[in-house]
Enzyme design. Structure first.
Site, short mmCIF file in Angstrom:
data_model
loop_
_atom_site.label_atom_id
_atom_site.label_comp_id
_atom_site.label_asym_id
_atom_site.label_seq_id
_atom_site.Cartn_x
_atom_site.Cartn_y
_atom_site.Cartn_z
CB ILE A 112 -44.96 -12.83 52.84
CG1 ILE A 112 -46.20 -11.97 53.10
CG2 ILE A 112 -43.90 -12.60 53.90
CD1 ILE A 112 -46.83 -12.23 54.48
CG ASP A 113 -44.72 -16.70 48.52
OD1 ASP A 113 -44.06 -15.88 47.86
OD2 ASP A 113 -44.27 -17.80 48.89
#
EC number: 5.4.99.-
Length: 360
Positions: free
Chosen positions: A169-170
């Site tokens: 995930i970012d």
């Protein structure tokens, strides 16, 4: 060789440096900087276009230069940029400088471990933590923290891509990630993500109210040629980008923003952020996709002051990976985890809810 179901980059993501003309032909050793195994379902496509969607900090022109310089390979064979990749191809980028020389260094960084057994662990990542070293972020990442936490585990080598994170995930997205301690566990988990049998739902605060309470967004996602760090949504029946599908459901609407739940069928880079932008509902405070501007509301000083305070209250995209589900690679048990929305995003939601009630 095991199939790579995630198609992800596991070493540094910096732009590569091509050798000068004087250094060519001198028999210098080449070091592998990037490797990808082409999906079994991949249709024939030029390798420069194929890699353009995967090498974040390199343009298609730079990839063509690398091929011209003899640094792109299919298996052990140098290839030109016109080469069309085929299912099962092992495509590598090899340069004359070694990759980041220190590898993954263990760092004592606190981890929020939600679940752990001999095969895997599930971690709740805070917003602001980079997942993997690269692009100048070589310390303080989740992978550095895992290297320290698992340093006494004989089956876990943080520099071995056969173990570790099964997905990403970012940096500024919070929430759940699963980490494989063993190669067979990562292969099994990766297969579930590839075959879309895993469960991933996100909560997001986005700009605007919706006319429909549920929706489906389908659109290919690929690199923006004008900004390689950003993704664009292309027609689902076109050749640009990779297929992506996001389902969303409106949970609450607070005047000029909405809290939604997103369920992913695919896991493309910035998928939710790009898809929501494409339907004119950017994530609140998402600078890369325009959500850091005041996009909805009233032209009054009171409202503008409130909206600016809200952007400052949660100065990152309001996105949280809330639930994660998969079949355990060994026990075959269905596992499902859920973590609450973190404090910064919850405070943002609470303030918007109060505001919406105040103007009724």
């Amino acid at each position: 060789m095991k199939e790579n179901y995630t198609d992800e980059l596991w070493d540094d993501e910096e732009s590569f440096d091509l050798p000068s003309a004087s250094s060519k032909g001198q028999g210098n050793e080449l070091y592998e900087h990037f490797r990808v195994i082409v999906d079994q379902g991949q249709t024939p496509i030029r390798v420069d276009k194929f890699l353009g969607d995967r090498l974040e900090h390199s343009s298609r022109n730079r990839i063509q230069q690398a091929a011209e310089a003899g640094h792109l390979f299919a298996g052990e064979t140098p290839i030109k940029s016109s080469y069309k990749v085929r299912p099962g191809d092992i495509i590598t980028l090899r340069l004359e400088r070694p990759p980041f020389e220190k590898g993954i260094l263990p760092e004592e960084i606190p981890l929020d471990i939600v679940y752990e057994d001999d095969d895997l662990l599930v971690v709740n990542k805070p917003a602001g933590m980079v997942v993997h070293p690269g692009n100048g972020n070589y310390t303080g990442t989740l992978v550095n923290a895992l290297a320290f936490y698992l340093q006494d585990n004989p089956t876990y080598d943080p520099n071995d891509p056969a173990v570790g994170l099964a997905h990403r995930i970012d940096k500024d997205t919070s929430g759940l990630l699963v980490v494989a301690k063993r190669p067979d566990a990562k292969t099994a988990l990766g297969k579930q993500f590839f075959e879309k049998t895993s469960e991933r739902t996100y909560h997001a605060l986005v700009w605007g109210a919706f006319s429909e309470k549920e929706g489906r967004i389908e659109g290919n996602i690929g690199r923006d040629p004008k900004d390689r760090t950003r993704m664009l949504v292309f027609p689902p029946d076109g050749e640009e980008g990779k297929p992506a599908v996001t389902h969303y459901k409106v949970l609450e609407t607070f005047a000029f923003v909405s809290l939604i739940e997103c369920r992913l069928e695919t896991g493309r880079t910035h998928q939710i952020r790009a898809h929501m932008k494409s339907i004119n509902h950017p994530l609140f405070s998402d600078e890369k996709y325009g959500g850091h501007e005041i996009l909805r509301g009233r032209p009054t000083s009171a409202y503008l002051s409130f909206a600016r305070r809200m952007l400052a209250l949660c100065p990152r995209q309001a996105l949280h990976a809330r639930t994660l589900g998969f079949v355990h690679p060994t026990t075959k048990e269905t596992m499902r985890f859920e973590v609450p929305i973190p404090e910064d995003m919850q405070s943002l939601i609470d303030e918007w809810r109060k505001y919406a009630l105040s103007i009724l």
